[in-house]
Enzyme design. Sequence first.
Site, PDB file in Angstrom:
ATOM      1  N   CYS A 279       6.558   0.623   3.476  1.00 43.52           N
ATOM      2  CA  CYS A 279       7.249  -1.263   2.632  1.00 43.52           C
ATOM      3  C   CYS A 279       7.763  -0.453   1.806  1.00 43.52           C
ATOM      4  O   CYS A 279       9.634  -0.867   2.022  1.00 43.52           O
ATOM      5  CB  CYS A 279       6.208  -1.538   2.150  1.00 43.52           C
TER       6      CYS A 279
HETATM    7  N1  SAJ Z   1       4.879   3.073  -7.678  1.00 41.68           N
HETATM    8  C1  SAJ Z   1       4.382   3.702  -8.721  1.00 41.68           C
HETATM    9  N2  SAJ Z   1       4.802   3.282  -9.946  1.00 41.68           N
HETATM   10  C2  SAJ Z   1       4.274   2.067  -9.751  1.00 41.68           C
HETATM   11  C3  SAJ Z   1       4.317   1.625  -9.195  1.00 41.68           C
HETATM   12  C4  SAJ Z   1       4.559   1.780  -7.718  1.00 41.68           C
HETATM   13  O1  SAJ Z   1       5.219   4.865  -8.671  1.00 41.68           O
HETATM   14  O2  SAJ Z   1       3.858   1.432 -10.993  1.00 41.68           O
HETATM   15  C5  SAJ Z   1       4.368   3.913  -6.096  1.00 41.68           C
HETATM   16  C6  SAJ Z   1       2.903   4.078  -5.624  1.00 41.68           C
HETATM   17  O3  SAJ Z   1       2.448   5.473  -5.975  1.00 41.68           O
HETATM   18  C7  SAJ Z   1       3.389   4.172  -4.248  1.00 41.68           C
HETATM   19  C8  SAJ Z   1       4.711   3.781  -4.168  1.00 41.68           C
HETATM   20  O4  SAJ Z   1       5.274   3.580  -5.767  1.00 41.68           O
HETATM   21  O5  SAJ Z   1       4.264   5.315  -3.612  1.00 41.68           O
HETATM   22  C9  SAJ Z   1       4.345   2.065  -3.439  1.00 41.68           C
HETATM   23  O6  SAJ Z   1       3.200   1.365  -4.178  1.00 41.68           O
HETATM   24  P1  SAJ Z   1       2.957   0.371  -3.811  1.00 41.68           P
HETATM   25  O7  SAJ Z   1       1.697  -0.376  -4.147  1.00 41.68           O
HETATM   26  O8  SAJ Z   1       4.156  -0.876  -4.696  1.00 41.68           O
HETATM   27  O9  SAJ Z   1       3.087  -0.465  -1.861  1.00 41.68           O
HETATM   28  P2  SAJ Z   1       2.418  -0.732  -1.174  1.00 41.68           P
HETATM   29  O10 SAJ Z   1       3.348   0.065   0.001  1.00 41.68           O
HETATM   30  O11 SAJ Z   1       1.088   0.262  -1.182  1.00 41.68           O
HETATM   31  O12 SAJ Z   1       2.339  -1.388  -0.444  1.00 41.68           O
HETATM   32  C10 SAJ Z   1       3.342  -2.498  -1.237  1.00 41.68           C
HETATM   33  C11 SAJ Z   1       2.124  -3.795  -1.751  1.00 41.68           C
HETATM   34  N3  SAJ Z   1       1.626  -3.213  -2.536  1.00 41.68           N
HETATM   35  C12 SAJ Z   1       1.701  -4.746  -4.205  1.00 41.68           C
HETATM   36  O13 SAJ Z   1       2.291  -5.249  -3.712  1.00 41.68           O
HETATM   37  C13 SAJ Z   1       1.119  -3.941  -4.991  1.00 41.68           C
HETATM   38  C14 SAJ Z   1       3.495  -4.259  -1.300  1.00 41.68           C
HETATM   39  O14 SAJ Z   1       5.110  -4.850  -1.997  1.00 41.68           O
HETATM   40  C15 SAJ Z   1       3.823  -5.397  -0.356  1.00 41.68           C
HETATM   41  O15 SAJ Z   1       2.483  -6.661   0.243  1.00 41.68           O
HETATM   42  C16 SAJ Z   1       3.133  -4.013   1.043  1.00 41.68           C
HETATM   43  O16 SAJ Z   1       3.752  -2.744   0.150  1.00 41.68           O
HETATM   44  C17 SAJ Z   1       3.953  -4.312   1.989  1.00 41.68           C
HETATM   45  O17 SAJ Z   1       3.162  -4.689   2.791  1.00 41.68           O
HETATM   46  O18 SAJ Z   1       5.236  -4.874   2.079  1.00 41.68           O
END
Ligand code: SAJ
Length: 445
Positions: A279
């Site tokens: 995503c």
């Molecule tokens: N990450 C960081 N620093 C942060 C947050 C995340 O480095 O502060 C990294 C994570 O380790 C990961 C990537 O970014 O590798 C993405 O993490 P994420 O939790 O933002 O993304 P996804 O793909 O697991 O889930 C997200 C959902 N996350 C949240 O809302 C917390 C959301 O953005 C979407 O609903 C979902 O993808 C989707 O399906 O679009």
Amino acid sequence: MEMTLDFLDQLKEKIRSRSASVGVVGLGYVGLPFAVEKAKVGFRVIGIEQNPARAERVNLADNYISDIKDEELKQVVESGYLQAMIGFDAVAELDVIVICVPTPLSINLTPDLSYVEGVTREIAKRLRPGQLVTLESTTYPGTTDDLMRPILESESGLKQGKDFFLAHSPERVDPGNKRYTTKNTNKVVGASDPLSLEIATSFYKQTIDHVVPVSSAKAAELVKVFENTFRAVNIALVNELALLCDRMDLNVWEVLDAANTKPFGIMPFYPGPGVGGHCIPIDPHYLEWKAKEFNFNTRFIGLAGEINRRMPGFVRNKAWRVLNEVGIAPSRAKVLVLGAAYKKDLADWRESPAMEVMSLLLADKAQLSYHDPYVPQIQIHGQTLESQNLTDELLETSDLVIIATDHSQLDYGHIISKAKAVLDTRGISRKLPLSPEDQAKVRLL
Ligand code: SAJ
């Protein structure tokens, strides 16, 4: 108009009474949880899945999505409320068809809507009056109205908003999130005609606590891409701060922890080895691509992607600096990477930054091993690597341990006590009561 109202009234009644038959196209981390939720409340659900192995596992109630409770899948399958099948023959009998197929990027970061288009064509061949079609896949504004609608109308001769209904309702799944599930995550729904919006809203309200209607499919598409762009840009901001703090010899984790004590106007994001998943690294580029049609350059998206994609290389460079401090050359270094998954407590290692880090280490001829309790095996550079048992011997004989994914179940205090040197890319060690001796072994990103 009376024709439309008949179709609409029939469909509304079927949805209200939950006698409507629902098709879910794509039984992945979005589609299967959605299908189970609909089946749990009494809708008859047909899962349409192109992967025969997945379809078979569903029909055997053999769960492969960690966000779904095994017993719930078993219950809806054994009661006959959920059945998976290959192919689209069932479409003509369905009342509602929900599309949850991937929307990846091509190799040069342009949208790949081949799954959405292919599914739409299959549905169009079988579309009949009175059906509702909704797209849940994350995509650029215009996909539902400008790509799907013409295919559905031209192939069937039916008219949206009169004979059939079409809407966009972006998926909002946070893989691994135990608090927010399909049922209690607010759901946006948009459609470009009022009847489609009305029927789609009533459909989603049957199983989702709070539905948020917006005025068009394009608005709904933009809501979701904005949500993921918001995360990508904020993650890139803290990653850039990490790169600057490295130059300034400041501790980015200390700075962010202190900044997040502000009781208002801030939101916690932390640096890492990069941005993975299907995503955040992908969806914003759908908007970046579409914006160019309007002669508009979404600079935040491009810059965020550039910075986030730099992080694996930064981890590799920091690893060599740590090894250099003890006089070990990269090609002679035994490096243990903890975590292959793209984020903690998940098994998904697609688009994982940890994989990019390992790929770079292998290219530098390091003697690489990895441990991930969720990922028993990975393929990298044409090699298959098995997750190694996390023994004291492995820790003691590794020149460097890199924490790439901070899975909750690992005992980081013990790991650090046995390791020679640790590069912590997730800041997990900063919360541990380490002895001065162990503290001295750890380098933070
Ligand atoms: N990450 C960081 N620093 C942060 C947050 C995340 O480095 O502060 C990294 C994570 O380790 C990961 C990537 O970014 O590798 C993405 O993490 P994420 O939790 O933002 O993304 P996804 O793909 O697991 O889930 C997200 C959902 N996350 C949240 O809302 C917390 C959301 O953005 C979407 O609903 C979902 O993808 C989707 O399906 O679009």
